[in-house]
Write a protein that holds these residues in place. Structure first.
Motif, PDB file in Angstrom:
ATOM      1  N   GLY A 124       0.810  -1.210   0.000  1.00 40.55           N
ATOM      2  CA  GLY A 124       0.000   0.000   0.000  1.00 40.55           C
ATOM      3  C   GLY A 124       0.841   1.257   0.000  1.00 40.55           C
ATOM      4  O   GLY A 124       0.490   2.248   0.638  1.00 40.55           O
ATOM      5  N   ALA A 125       1.925   1.240  -0.737  1.00 42.71           N
ATOM      6  CA  ALA A 125       2.870   2.347  -0.729  1.00 42.71           C
ATOM      7  C   ALA A 125       2.274   3.605  -1.354  1.00 42.71           C
ATOM      8  O   ALA A 125       1.434   3.537  -2.253  1.00 42.71           O
ATOM      9  CB  ALA A 125       4.139   1.956  -1.471  1.00 42.71           C
ATOM     10  N   LEU A 126       2.732   4.736  -0.866  1.00 45.78           N
ATOM     11  CA  LEU A 126       2.456   6.029  -1.467  1.00 45.78           C
ATOM     12  C   LEU A 126       3.745   6.508  -2.108  1.00 45.78           C
ATOM     13  O   LEU A 126       4.776   6.584  -1.443  1.00 45.78           O
ATOM     14  CB  LEU A 126       1.992   7.036  -0.401  1.00 45.78           C
ATOM     15  N   LEU A 127       3.686   6.826  -3.371  1.00 43.14           N
ATOM     16  CA  LEU A 127       4.880   7.192  -4.117  1.00 43.14           C
ATOM     17  C   LEU A 127       4.792   8.660  -4.486  1.00 43.14           C
ATOM     18  O   LEU A 127       3.830   9.081  -5.144  1.00 43.14           O
ATOM     19  CB  LEU A 127       4.995   6.323  -5.366  1.00 43.14           C
ATOM     20  N   VAL A 128       5.777   9.424  -4.077  1.00 40.62           N
ATOM     21  CA  VAL A 128       5.695  10.876  -4.245  1.00 40.62           C
ATOM     22  C   VAL A 128       6.738  11.435  -5.196  1.00 40.62           C
ATOM     23  O   VAL A 128       6.755  12.646  -5.439  1.00 40.62           O
ATOM     24  CB  VAL A 128       5.787  11.597  -2.892  1.00 40.62           C
ATOM     25  N   TYR A 129       7.596  10.590  -5.737  1.00 39.14           N
ATOM     26  CA  TYR A 129       8.640  11.066  -6.642  1.00 39.14           C
ATOM     27  C   TYR A 129       8.365  10.603  -8.070  1.00 39.14           C
ATOM     28  O   TYR A 129       7.933   9.470  -8.292  1.00 39.14           O
ATOM     29  CB  TYR A 129      10.011  10.561  -6.194  1.00 39.14           C
ATOM     30  N   GLU A 130       8.677  11.475  -9.013  1.00 39.49           N
ATOM     31  CA  GLU A 130       8.509  11.130 -10.420  1.00 39.49           C
ATOM     32  C   GLU A 130       9.211   9.835 -10.775  1.00 39.49           C
ATOM     33  O   GLU A 130       8.662   8.989 -11.500  1.00 39.49           O
ATOM     34  CB  GLU A 130       9.100  12.235 -11.302  1.00 39.49           C
ATOM     35  N   LYS A 131      10.406   9.661 -10.262  1.00 40.25           N
ATOM     36  CA  LYS A 131      11.222   8.517 -10.629  1.00 40.25           C
ATOM     37  C   LYS A 131      10.620   7.196 -10.161  1.00 40.25           C
ATOM     38  O   LYS A 131      11.015   6.135 -10.617  1.00 40.25           O
ATOM     39  CB  LYS A 131      12.633   8.659 -10.054  1.00 40.25           C
ATOM     40  N   ASP A 132       9.679   7.269  -9.249  1.00 42.01           N
ATOM     41  CA  ASP A 132       9.048   6.061  -8.727  1.00 42.01           C
ATOM     42  C   ASP A 132       8.019   5.478  -9.689  1.00 42.01           C
ATOM     43  O   ASP A 132       7.608   4.337  -9.528  1.00 42.01           O
ATOM     44  CB  ASP A 132       8.356   6.350  -7.397  1.00 42.01           C
ATOM     45  N   TYR A 133       7.581   6.268 -10.649  1.00 41.35           N
ATOM     46  CA  TYR A 133       6.479   5.859 -11.512  1.00 41.35           C
ATOM     47  C   TYR A 133       6.964   5.345 -12.860  1.00 41.35           C
ATOM     48  O   TYR A 133       7.931   5.848 -13.422  1.00 41.35           O
ATOM     49  CB  TYR A 133       5.502   7.016 -11.703  1.00 41.35           C
ATOM     50  N   THR A 134       6.233   4.373 -13.362  1.00 41.73           N
ATOM     51  CA  THR A 134       6.596   3.712 -14.611  1.00 41.73           C
ATOM     52  C   THR A 134       5.751   4.184 -15.782  1.00 41.73           C
ATOM     53  O   THR A 134       6.255   4.324 -16.886  1.00 41.73           O
ATOM     54  CB  THR A 134       6.404   2.188 -14.460  1.00 41.73           C
ATOM     55  N   TYR A 135       4.485   4.403 -15.529  1.00 43.53           N
ATOM     56  CA  TYR A 135       3.551   4.728 -16.596  1.00 43.53           C
ATOM     57  C   TYR A 135       2.976   6.122 -16.381  1.00 43.53           C
ATOM     58  O   TYR A 135       2.663   6.511 -15.252  1.00 43.53           O
ATOM     59  CB  TYR A 135       2.421   3.688 -16.637  1.00 43.53           C
ATOM     60  N   TRP A 136       2.808   6.823 -17.502  1.00 38.93           N
ATOM     61  CA  TRP A 136       2.322   8.204 -17.453  1.00 38.93           C
ATOM     62  C   TRP A 136       1.241   8.414 -18.497  1.00 38.93           C
ATOM     63  O   TRP A 136       1.297   7.843 -19.589  1.00 38.93           O
ATOM     64  CB  TRP A 136       3.472   9.172 -17.728  1.00 38.93           C
ATOM     65  N   GLY A 137       0.295   9.293 -18.162  1.00 42.13           N
ATOM     66  CA  GLY A 137      -0.668   9.738 -19.142  1.00 42.13           C
ATOM     67  C   GLY A 137      -0.113  10.891 -19.945  1.00 42.13           C
ATOM     68  O   GLY A 137       0.997  11.369 -19.706  1.00 42.13           O
ATOM     69  N   GLN A 138      -0.916  11.372 -20.874  1.00 41.23           N
ATOM     70  CA  GLN A 138      -0.448  12.440 -21.771  1.00 41.23           C
ATOM     71  C   GLN A 138      -0.689  13.828 -21.207  1.00 41.23           C
ATOM     72  O   GLN A 138      -0.185  14.807 -21.734  1.00 41.23           O
ATOM     73  CB  GLN A 138      -1.156  12.317 -23.129  1.00 41.23           C
ATOM     74  N   GLY A 139      -1.449  13.909 -20.127  1.00 43.85           N
ATOM     75  CA  GLY A 139      -1.681  15.187 -19.474  1.00 43.85           C
ATOM     76  C   GLY A 139      -2.976  15.858 -19.900  1.00 43.85           C
ATOM     77  O   GLY A 139      -3.485  15.629 -20.994  1.00 43.85           O
ATOM     78  N   THR A 140      -3.494  16.673 -19.006  1.00 47.92           N
ATOM     79  CA  THR A 140      -4.664  17.488 -19.312  1.00 47.92           C
ATOM     80  C   THR A 140      -4.424  18.885 -18.739  1.00 47.92           C
ATOM     81  O   THR A 140      -3.910  19.026 -17.630  1.00 47.92           O
ATOM     82  CB  THR A 140      -5.950  16.861 -18.738  1.00 47.92           C
ATOM     83  N   GLN A 141      -4.772  19.900 -19.487  1.00 56.95           N
ATOM     84  CA  GLN A 141      -4.453  21.282 -19.110  1.00 56.95           C
ATOM     85  C   GLN A 141      -5.526  21.847 -18.185  1.00 56.95           C
ATOM     86  O   GLN A 141      -6.731  21.722 -18.448  1.00 56.95           O
ATOM     87  CB  GLN A 141      -4.330  22.155 -20.350  1.00 56.95           C
ATOM     88  N   VAL A 142      -5.065  22.476 -17.133  1.00 58.44           N
ATOM     89  CA  VAL A 142      -5.935  23.220 -16.219  1.00 58.44           C
ATOM     90  C   VAL A 142      -5.461  24.658 -16.211  1.00 58.44           C
ATOM     91  O   VAL A 142      -4.300  24.929 -15.936  1.00 58.44           O
ATOM     92  CB  VAL A 142      -5.885  22.635 -14.796  1.00 58.44           C
ATOM     93  N   THR A 143      -6.363  25.571 -16.515  1.00 56.09           N
ATOM     94  CA  THR A 143      -6.039  26.994 -16.535  1.00 56.09           C
ATOM     95  C   THR A 143      -7.004  27.712 -15.607  1.00 56.09           C
ATOM     96  O   THR A 143      -8.217  27.611 -15.769  1.00 56.09           O
ATOM     97  CB  THR A 143      -6.144  27.562 -17.948  1.00 56.09           C
ATOM     98  N   VAL A 144      -6.446  28.418 -14.631  1.00 54.85           N
ATOM     99  CA  VAL A 144      -7.241  29.149 -13.652  1.00 54.85           C
ATOM    100  C   VAL A 144      -6.947  30.629 -13.805  1.00 54.85           C
ATOM    101  O   VAL A 144      -5.798  31.044 -13.718  1.00 54.85           O
ATOM    102  CB  VAL A 144      -6.931  28.686 -12.217  1.00 54.85           C
ATOM    103  N   SER A 145      -7.987  31.398 -14.029  1.00 49.56           N
ATOM    104  CA  SER A 145      -7.807  32.835 -14.230  1.00 49.56           C
ATOM    105  C   SER A 145      -8.587  33.620 -13.188  1.00 49.56           C
ATOM    106  O   SER A 145      -9.624  33.172 -12.702  1.00 49.56           O
ATOM    107  CB  SER A 145      -8.249  33.223 -15.635  1.00 49.56           C
ATOM    108  N   SER A 146      -8.071  34.786 -12.885  1.00 49.42           N
ATOM    109  CA  SER A 146      -8.713  35.632 -11.866  1.00 49.42           C
ATOM    110  C   SER A 146      -9.778  36.523 -12.485  1.00 49.42           C
ATOM    111  O   SER A 146      -9.883  36.637 -13.699  1.00 49.42           O
ATOM    112  CB  SER A 146      -7.664  36.478 -11.170  1.00 49.42           C
TER     113      SER A 146
END
Length: 126
Positions: free
Chosen positions: A104-126
């Motif tokens: 049940g490990a929690l992994l907090v470093y990028e190097k710990d992960y093997t698989y990645w998604g392509q990303g989704t953009q979040v833009t917050v404006s004032s």
């Protein structure tokens, strides 16, 4: 092996909410620890949240703790990042990541992960 695909990003105003989803396909999702990271323009990718295989444990970056909530539904092969009270500094591309684990490990470093998604953009404006 698992394939990841994020969705749910968009353009919102400060104090709005968004829920990101990370859909997985391939090996049973319950075998994987999941993390969320983000990368703002000109900055390095940073840790946002982590959730254990069963979803019983979570961890958050200090900058989002109390505003963001990570969860998962292994029956639906999907992880979520609920983002509330969004700030302009939350603007970034958000990525989910996964790693096959036997604990049940929690992994907090990028190097710990093997698989990645392509990303989704979040833009917050004032």
């Amino acid at each position: 092996q698992v394939q990841l695909e994020e969705s749910g990003g968009g353009s919102v105003a400060t104090r709005d909410s968004l829920r990101l989803a990370c859909a997985a396909s391939g090996r049973p999702f319950s075998d994987y620890a999941v993390g969320w990271f983000r990368q703002a323009p000109g900055k390095q990718r940073e840790f946002v949240a982590a959730i254990s295989r069963a979803g019983t444990r979570t961890d958050y970056a200090a900058s989002v703790r109390g505003r963001f909530t990570a969860s998962r539904d292994n029956a639906k092969n999907t992880a979520y990042l609920q983002m509330n009270v969004l700030r302009t500094e939350d603007t970034a591309a958000y990525y989910c990541a996964a790693r096959l684990t036997v604990t049940g490990a929690l992994l907090v470093y990028e190097k710990d992960y093997t698989y990645w998604g392509q990303g989704t953009q979040v833009t917050v404006s004032s």
